[in-house]
Motif scaffolding. Structure first.
Motif, PDB file in Angstrom:
ATOM      1  N   SER A   1      40.995  23.920  38.865  1.00  0.00           N
ATOM      2  CA  SER A   1      39.733  24.405  38.272  1.00  0.00           C
ATOM      3  C   SER A   1      39.796  25.894  37.928  1.00  0.00           C
ATOM      4  O   SER A   1      39.005  26.378  37.137  1.00  0.00           O
TER       5      SER A   1
ATOM      6  N   PHE B   1      38.673  28.034  39.715  1.00  0.00           N
ATOM      7  CA  PHE B   1      37.376  28.505  40.206  1.00  0.00           C
ATOM      8  C   PHE B   1      37.565  28.793  41.696  1.00  0.00           C
ATOM      9  O   PHE B   1      37.672  27.868  42.508  1.00  0.00           O
TER      10      PHE B   1
ATOM     11  N   VAL C   1      36.564  29.967  45.246  1.00  0.00           N
ATOM     12  CA  VAL C   1      35.359  30.122  46.068  1.00  0.00           C
ATOM     13  C   VAL C   1      35.762  30.608  47.462  1.00  0.00           C
ATOM     14  O   VAL C   1      36.744  30.130  48.041  1.00  0.00           O
TER      15      VAL C   1
ATOM     16  N   ASN D   1      38.084  27.232  48.960  1.00  0.00           N
ATOM     17  CA  ASN D   1      38.282  25.876  48.431  1.00  0.00           C
ATOM     18  C   ASN D   1      39.775  25.580  48.355  1.00  0.00           C
ATOM     19  O   ASN D   1      40.592  26.459  48.050  1.00  0.00           O
TER      20      ASN D   1
ATOM     21  N   GLU E   1      42.200  22.796  46.673  1.00  0.00           N
ATOM     22  CA  GLU E   1      42.250  21.677  45.721  1.00  0.00           C
ATOM     23  C   GLU E   1      43.504  20.837  45.919  1.00  0.00           C
ATOM     24  O   GLU E   1      44.413  21.198  46.671  1.00  0.00           O
TER      25      GLU E   1
ATOM     26  N   CYS F   1      35.658  21.949  49.371  1.00  0.00           N
ATOM     27  CA  CYS F   1      34.985  23.200  49.002  1.00  0.00           C
ATOM     28  C   CYS F   1      35.161  24.265  50.087  1.00  0.00           C
ATOM     29  O   CYS F   1      35.400  23.943  51.258  1.00  0.00           O
ATOM     30  N   ALA F   2      34.945  25.499  49.678  1.00  0.00           N
ATOM     31  CA  ALA F   2      35.072  26.631  50.606  1.00  0.00           C
ATOM     32  C   ALA F   2      34.099  26.522  51.781  1.00  0.00           C
ATOM     33  O   ALA F   2      34.449  26.848  52.921  1.00  0.00           O
ATOM     34  N   GLU F   3      32.887  26.061  51.504  1.00  0.00           N
ATOM     35  CA  GLU F   3      31.862  26.001  52.560  1.00  0.00           C
ATOM     36  C   GLU F   3      32.287  25.030  53.661  1.00  0.00           C
ATOM     37  O   GLU F   3      32.150  25.313  54.845  1.00  0.00           O
TER      38      GLU F   3
ATOM     39  N   ILE G   1      25.952  31.654  43.384  1.00  0.00           N
ATOM     40  CA  ILE G   1      26.713  30.398  43.444  1.00  0.00           C
ATOM     41  C   ILE G   1      25.960  29.360  44.302  1.00  0.00           C
ATOM     42  O   ILE G   1      25.769  29.566  45.500  1.00  0.00           O
ATOM     43  N   PRO G   2      25.529  28.253  43.695  1.00  0.00           N
ATOM     44  CA  PRO G   2      24.837  27.242  44.495  1.00  0.00           C
ATOM     45  C   PRO G   2      25.832  26.260  45.117  1.00  0.00           C
ATOM     46  O   PRO G   2      26.698  25.730  44.414  1.00  0.00           O
ATOM     47  N   PRO G   3      25.769  26.005  46.416  1.00  0.00           N
ATOM     48  CA  PRO G   3      26.687  25.052  47.037  1.00  0.00           C
ATOM     49  C   PRO G   3      26.456  23.627  46.510  1.00  0.00           C
ATOM     50  O   PRO G   3      25.326  23.294  46.134  1.00  0.00           O
ATOM     51  N   CYS G   4      27.510  22.839  46.477  1.00  0.00           N
ATOM     52  CA  CYS G   4      27.383  21.468  45.962  1.00  0.00           C
ATOM     53  C   CYS G   4      26.577  20.608  46.956  1.00  0.00           C
ATOM     54  O   CYS G   4      26.336  21.009  48.099  1.00  0.00           O
TER      55      CYS G   4
END
Ligand code: THU
Length: 159
Positions: free
Chosen positions: A41, A43, A45, A61, A63, A72-74, A108-111
């Motif tokens: 991506s 992208f 995070v 994150n 991948e 994801c990073a969170e 940045i909104p978390p998924c």
């Protein structure tokens, strides 16, 4: 028929308005983006959590060529923090994200999946989580996952 409204509360801060502890956590999340593994991506995070004992844990994150195998990073960060320090509540979580053009212009909104994991962490430790969503222009502060995931499904439904 009646309409049901659920309000969420978001505070928007500039970086300079935040206190030293929150700035430190944002800096840690931004720095963590450098360790992201996002060859697909592009992208990157980064997330950083402040635990009750004062420790800061970061994650990124990760991948995978088989896309759904990545995470994801969170979730990387929360699962690691909860594994290493299972008795420490997560007080604050900061998230930052960088596209090839640089850090994002909007917070940045978390998924959705990460929101669910944030909720579980909050319920597990019975401690509301402060959530800082970084962007170059403004930083959102949410006091508790109820502001990120209204109408949530949690452990209370299984009782
Ligand atoms: N991603 C995160 O790590 N956190 C978010 O909040 C949104 C998305 C990652 C997943 C994937 O590696 C990349 O960003 C693009 O979706």
């Amino acid at each position: 028929m009646k309409e049901v409204k659920i309000e969420i509360n978001i505070r928007s801060y500039s970086y300079d308005e935040l206190d030293e502890k929150d700035r430190q956590l944002i800096d840690a999340a931004k720095e963590a983006t450098l360790r992201s593994y996002a060859p697909y991506s592009r992208f990157a995070v980064g997330a950083a959590v402040l635990l009750e004992n004062g420790k800061i844990i970061t994650g990124t994150n990760q991948e995978n060529a088989a896309y759904p195998s990545g995470t994801c990073a969170e979730r990387t960060t929360l699962f690691y923090a909860n594994s290493e320090y299972p008795d420490q509540a997560v007080v604050t979580l900061a998230i930052a994200a960088k596209s090839p053009d640089g850090f994002l212009e909007r917070p940045i909104p978390p998924c959705g999946s990460c929101r669910q994991v944030l909720l579980e962490t909050e319920q597990r430790y019975k401690h509301p989580m402060r959530i800082l969503l970084y962007s170059k222009n403004e930083i959102y502060l949410l006091q508790g996952t109820k502001n990120l995931l209204p109408l949530s499904f949690g452990s209370e439904f299984l009782k």
